[in-house]
Write a protein that holds these residues in place. Sequence first.
Motif, PDB file in Angstrom:
ATOM      1  N   SER A   1       0.852  -1.183   0.000  1.00  0.00           N
ATOM      2  CA  SER A   1       0.000   0.000   0.000  1.00  0.00           C
ATOM      3  C   SER A   1       0.892   1.238   0.000  1.00  0.00           C
ATOM      4  CB  SER A   1      -0.876   0.028   1.254  1.00  0.00           C
ATOM      5  OG  SER A   1      -1.535  -1.203   1.436  1.00  0.00           O
TER       6      SER A   1
ATOM      7  N   PRO B   1       0.142   5.030   0.444  1.00  0.00           N
ATOM      8  CA  PRO B   1      -0.783   6.149   0.662  1.00  0.00           C
ATOM      9  C   PRO B   1      -0.199   7.458   0.154  1.00  0.00           C
ATOM     10  CG  PRO B   1       0.074   5.295   2.767  1.00  0.00           C
ATOM     11  CD  PRO B   1       0.687   4.488   1.677  1.00  0.00           C
TER      12      PRO B   1
ATOM     13  N   ASP C   1      -1.997   4.029  -3.889  1.00  0.00           N
ATOM     14  CA  ASP C   1      -1.842   2.860  -4.751  1.00  0.00           C
ATOM     15  C   ASP C   1      -1.916   1.576  -3.939  1.00  0.00           C
ATOM     16  OD1 ASP C   1      -1.226   4.660  -6.858  1.00  0.00           O
ATOM     17  OD2 ASP C   1       0.895   4.631  -6.308  1.00  0.00           O
ATOM     18  N   ILE C   2      -2.534   0.571  -4.544  1.00  0.00           N
ATOM     19  CA  ILE C   2      -2.599  -0.781  -3.987  1.00  0.00           C
ATOM     20  C   ILE C   2      -1.978  -1.723  -5.008  1.00  0.00           C
ATOM     21  CG2 ILE C   2      -4.121  -2.693  -3.329  1.00  0.00           C
ATOM     22  CD1 ILE C   2      -6.213  -0.606  -2.480  1.00  0.00           C
TER      23      ILE C   2
ATOM     24  N   THR D   1      -7.760  -6.221  -0.072  1.00  0.00           N
ATOM     25  CA  THR D   1      -8.220  -4.892  -0.477  1.00  0.00           C
ATOM     26  C   THR D   1      -8.627  -4.072   0.746  1.00  0.00           C
ATOM     27  OG1 THR D   1      -8.971  -5.795  -2.596  1.00  0.00           O
ATOM     28  CG2 THR D   1      -9.848  -3.644  -1.950  1.00  0.00           C
TER      29      THR D   1
ATOM     30  N   SER E   1      -5.498  -3.087   2.665  1.00  0.00           N
ATOM     31  CA  SER E   1      -4.764  -2.021   2.001  1.00  0.00           C
ATOM     32  C   SER E   1      -5.486  -0.682   2.109  1.00  0.00           C
ATOM     33  CB  SER E   1      -4.534  -2.388   0.535  1.00  0.00           C
ATOM     34  OG  SER E   1      -3.621  -1.493  -0.058  1.00  0.00           O
ATOM     35  N   MET E   2      -6.804  -0.706   1.976  1.00  0.00           N
ATOM     36  CA  MET E   2      -7.566   0.545   2.108  1.00  0.00           C
ATOM     37  C   MET E   2      -7.351   1.171   3.479  1.00  0.00           C
ATOM     38  SD  MET E   2      -9.063   1.545  -0.628  1.00  0.00           S
ATOM     39  CE  MET E   2     -10.244   2.736   0.056  1.00  0.00           C
TER      40      MET E   2
ATOM     41  N   HIS F   1      -4.686   0.911   5.295  1.00  0.00           N
ATOM     42  CA  HIS F   1      -3.366   1.554   5.225  1.00  0.00           C
ATOM     43  C   HIS F   1      -3.467   2.906   4.514  1.00  0.00           C
ATOM     44  CE1 HIS F   1      -0.700  -1.326   7.030  1.00  0.00           C
ATOM     45  NE2 HIS F   1      -0.995  -2.297   6.174  1.00  0.00           N
ATOM     46  N   LEU F   2      -4.237   2.965   3.438  1.00  0.00           N
ATOM     47  CA  LEU F   2      -4.385   4.222   2.703  1.00  0.00           C
ATOM     48  C   LEU F   2      -5.120   5.281   3.514  1.00  0.00           C
ATOM     49  CD1 LEU F   2      -5.126   3.039  -0.960  1.00  0.00           C
ATOM     50  CD2 LEU F   2      -2.926   3.476   0.150  1.00  0.00           C
TER      51      LEU F   2
END
Length: 165
Positions: free
Chosen positions: A68, A70, A102-103, A129, A132-133, A135-136
């Motif tokens: 990830s 961010p 970005d993922i 997903t 990762s989101m 993390h973002l």
Amino acid sequence: MTINFEYETDIKLAFDYEDIMTKVVNEAIDYEDCPYEIELNVILTDNEMIREINQAHRDIDKPTDVLSFPMIDYNEPSNFDVVEDAVEEFFNLDSGELMLGDIIISVEKVIEQAENYGHSELRELAFLTAHSMLHLFGYDHMVDEERVVMEKKQEEILKNLSILR
């Protein structure tokens, strides 16, 4: 919302990955009360490419399941105050969307981990997903307290979508 998908491997998933990932992204946005339309880049790749990226960015010379990247350095997770003072830095000025980041996901790891954990590839991709989101949105899992919070949020996002083990 704009999700720019790139599929950079010959290894195929047997379901509509864009649909599943879009649903998880939308749920994560709602769950974290993101007040903006977002732009997101997603790359699905193989172990070799993600290993190279992992080596270049984290100095770890092995493949991983998800990376990830961010765009926002939050003061605290999901606190969007920081973006309002720097619109040119954080927003796509053409679309007005918040550029979240970005993922990158290894399709090989999705398949391998689904088998290892005894659930579907769809569930594994959805989990990565959601992970990762978060993390973002500024969450991490470097210490136990953060890990527990992040794990709870991941599971609740998937539960809200009825994507269970």
